[in-house]
Design a protein around this motif. Structure first.
Motif, PDB file in Angstrom:
ATOM      1  N   GLY A  35       0.800  -1.217   0.000  1.00  0.00           N
ATOM      2  CA  GLY A  35       0.000   0.000   0.000  1.00  0.00           C
ATOM      3  C   GLY A  35       0.836   1.271   0.000  1.00  0.00           C
ATOM      4  N   GLN A  36       2.182   1.117  -0.032  1.00  0.00           N
ATOM      5  CA  GLN A  36       3.062   2.288   0.013  1.00  0.00           C
ATOM      6  C   GLN A  36       3.186   2.984  -1.335  1.00  0.00           C
ATOM      7  OE1 GLN A  36       4.548   3.380   2.966  1.00  0.00           O
ATOM      8  NE2 GLN A  36       3.237   1.817   3.865  1.00  0.00           N
ATOM      9  N   ILE A  37       2.957   2.248  -2.416  1.00  0.00           N
ATOM     10  CA  ILE A  37       3.081   2.818  -3.766  1.00  0.00           C
ATOM     11  C   ILE A  37       1.700   3.269  -4.223  1.00  0.00           C
ATOM     12  CG2 ILE A  37       3.794   2.369  -6.141  1.00  0.00           C
ATOM     13  CD1 ILE A  37       5.559   0.100  -4.992  1.00  0.00           C
ATOM     14  N   GLN A  38       1.542   4.558  -4.400  1.00  0.00           N
ATOM     15  CA  GLN A  38       0.239   5.116  -4.749  1.00  0.00           C
ATOM     16  C   GLN A  38       0.190   5.737  -6.144  1.00  0.00           C
ATOM     17  OE1 GLN A  38      -2.835   5.070  -2.789  1.00  0.00           O
ATOM     18  NE2 GLN A  38      -1.555   3.381  -2.032  1.00  0.00           N
ATOM     19  N   LYS A  39       1.357   6.007  -6.734  1.00  0.00           N
ATOM     20  CA  LYS A  39       1.386   6.530  -8.102  1.00  0.00           C
ATOM     21  C   LYS A  39       2.698   6.131  -8.757  1.00  0.00           C
ATOM     22  CE  LYS A  39       2.893  11.175  -6.586  1.00  0.00           C
ATOM     23  NZ  LYS A  39       2.948  10.853  -5.145  1.00  0.00           N
ATOM     24  N   PHE A  40       2.675   6.101 -10.074  1.00  0.00           N
ATOM     25  CA  PHE A  40       3.844   5.646 -10.832  1.00  0.00           C
ATOM     26  C   PHE A  40       5.075   6.462 -10.477  1.00  0.00           C
ATOM     27  CE2 PHE A  40       6.503   5.642 -14.701  1.00  0.00           C
ATOM     28  CZ  PHE A  40       6.674   4.278 -14.871  1.00  0.00           C
ATOM     29  N   GLU A  41       4.876   7.742 -10.205  1.00  0.00           N
ATOM     30  CA  GLU A  41       5.993   8.636  -9.893  1.00  0.00           C
ATOM     31  C   GLU A  41       6.666   8.297  -8.561  1.00  0.00           C
ATOM     32  OE1 GLU A  41       3.684  10.033 -13.041  1.00  0.00           O
ATOM     33  OE2 GLU A  41       3.004   9.595 -10.984  1.00  0.00           O
ATOM     34  N   ASP A  42       6.038   7.440  -7.753  1.00  0.00           N
ATOM     35  CA  ASP A  42       6.673   7.005  -6.503  1.00  0.00           C
ATOM     36  C   ASP A  42       7.896   6.141  -6.773  1.00  0.00           C
ATOM     37  OD1 ASP A  42       4.806   8.313  -4.954  1.00  0.00           O
ATOM     38  OD2 ASP A  42       3.543   6.559  -4.646  1.00  0.00           O
ATOM     39  N   LEU A  43       7.987   5.614  -7.996  1.00  0.00           N
ATOM     40  CA  LEU A  43       9.107   4.754  -8.369  1.00  0.00           C
ATOM     41  C   LEU A  43      10.236   5.597  -8.936  1.00  0.00           C
ATOM     42  CD1 LEU A  43       7.048   1.971 -10.186  1.00  0.00           C
ATOM     43  CD2 LEU A  43       7.862   1.955  -7.818  1.00  0.00           C
ATOM     44  N   ALA A  44      11.440   5.421  -8.395  1.00  0.00           N
ATOM     45  CA  ALA A  44      12.591   6.190  -8.857  1.00  0.00           C
ATOM     46  C   ALA A  44      12.924   5.845 -10.304  1.00  0.00           C
ATOM     47  CB  ALA A  44      13.790   5.904  -7.955  1.00  0.00           C
ATOM     48  N   GLU A  45      13.651   6.714 -10.937  1.00  0.00           N
ATOM     49  CA  GLU A  45      13.996   6.533 -12.343  1.00  0.00           C
ATOM     50  C   GLU A  45      14.741   5.229 -12.601  1.00  0.00           C
ATOM     51  OE1 GLU A  45      13.177   8.281 -14.961  1.00  0.00           O
ATOM     52  OE2 GLU A  45      12.127   9.900 -13.919  1.00  0.00           O
TER      53      GLU A  45
END
Length: 326
Positions: free
Chosen positions: A210-220
């Protein structure tokens, strides 16, 4: 710490996946990873999972450095078979006997040990008969360099063929609330043959926390950006599924990750999840799942919220999917 049996190998009921400490995920911190491995031993989580592929040997080196002086406390599982170039490019799978033996020697050196508890073929080599691959693995057992052998992402027919050459102790394959394909044929095959099942990515590569809420939460530099389930319309559909898990977890008074792990542990006595983390905070949270007992009603609610096959998108990109379930 409770234990479970993978064939004849006794391991802690929960393992620690070490991949993210050296590869694929962003935010790596070696000192915190070292502290996490030490904390794992303190908590009784003594089943450590690595591979020659992770960081192209760096993860094995890290684990070997930390476990120096603690070898008797740990069960070490590592893998061979995924070949990568110096530029990190994936060059395919190799199951040839001569490669296996040289790969094992390299892993032993990096791990700083004279034996590997559980040695897996990381991916089945379609160009090498499984009987030849397992025959070479069996030689390593006879030589005392390996205690038990395993396969990863192998199809039922391959598992059966391999098991006729040498007993397969464990199969490692992805299994979680959003990856349940193994329930159709693979898990029944393992149970029939007395083979343990090691569930990797039991938290859906972090999505089920549940910690990832949007694609931008993922680093490049996070490889999940290339995973279909984290992209486009798939992302939102899967986020909606996780929202249901968060609701059930809130009612239960636990974290979504703990609910997901508790569900997985309840699926069978031969199943051992190996959630990966590189931080003590999440390790301790994962261990807390062992205190969560789900009732039949709660298991039914989870089943209703995430029935088999509801996750949107493939587990891996198209090219990688060609290498699983062979």
């Amino acid at each position: 710490m409770k234990t479970r049996m993978l064939g004849e190998l006794e391991v802690s009921i929960l393992g620690l996946g070490c991949m993210g400490m050296s590869d694929f995920y962003s935010g790596r911190d070696e000192e915190e990873s070292i502290r996490t491995i030490h904390r794992s031993l303190e908590l009784g989580v003594s089943f450590f999972d690595t591979a020659a592929d992770y960081g192209i040997g760096k993860n094995e080196e890290l684990l070997g450095k930390v476990l120096k002086g603690h070898r008797h406390e740990a069960v070490i599982a590592t893998k061979f078979g995924i070949v990568r170039g110096a530029d990190d490019a994936f060059l395919g799978a190799n199951g040839r006997p001569e490669y296996i033996k040289s790969s094992c020697e390299a892993s032993l050196r990096r791990l700083g040990t004279d034996y590997i508890d559980l040695y897996y073929q990381h991916r089945v080599d379609p160009d090498t008969p499984i009987e030849e691959t397992v025959g070479a693995m069996s030689d390593l057992v006879r030589e005392g360099k390996v205690r038990y052998i395993g396969l990863s992402e192998a199809a039922p027919a391959t598992i059966r063929r391999a098991n006729t050459v040498h007993p397969v102790t464990a199969l490692q394959t992805e299994y979680s609330l959003w990856s349940r394909e193994v329930e159709d044929e693979i898990l029944p095959t393992c149970r029939e043959l007395g083979i343990g099942f090691v569930a990797y990515s039991p938290l859906g590569r972090g999505f089920l926390t549940g910690q990832i809420q949007k694609f931008e939460d993922l680093a490049e530099d996070d490889y999940r950006r290339f995973s279909p389930r984290f992209q486009g319309g798939h992302f939102q559909k899967n986020l909606d599924l996780v929202a249901k898990i968060r609701e059930i977890a809130k009612e239960k008074g636990c974290e979504p990750s703990q609910l997901a792990l508790s569900w997985l542990i309840a699926q069978g006595e031969n199943i051992v999840p190996i959630p990966g983390t590189k931080r003590r905070k999440y390790l301790e949270q994962n261990v807390g799942a062992l205190d969560i007992m789900l009732t039949e009603t709660e298991l039914a609610l989870i089943e209703e919220a995430l029935p088999k096959g509801t996750a949107s998108g493939e587990r891996y990109p198209e090219t990688a999917m060609k290498g699983v379930n062979l």
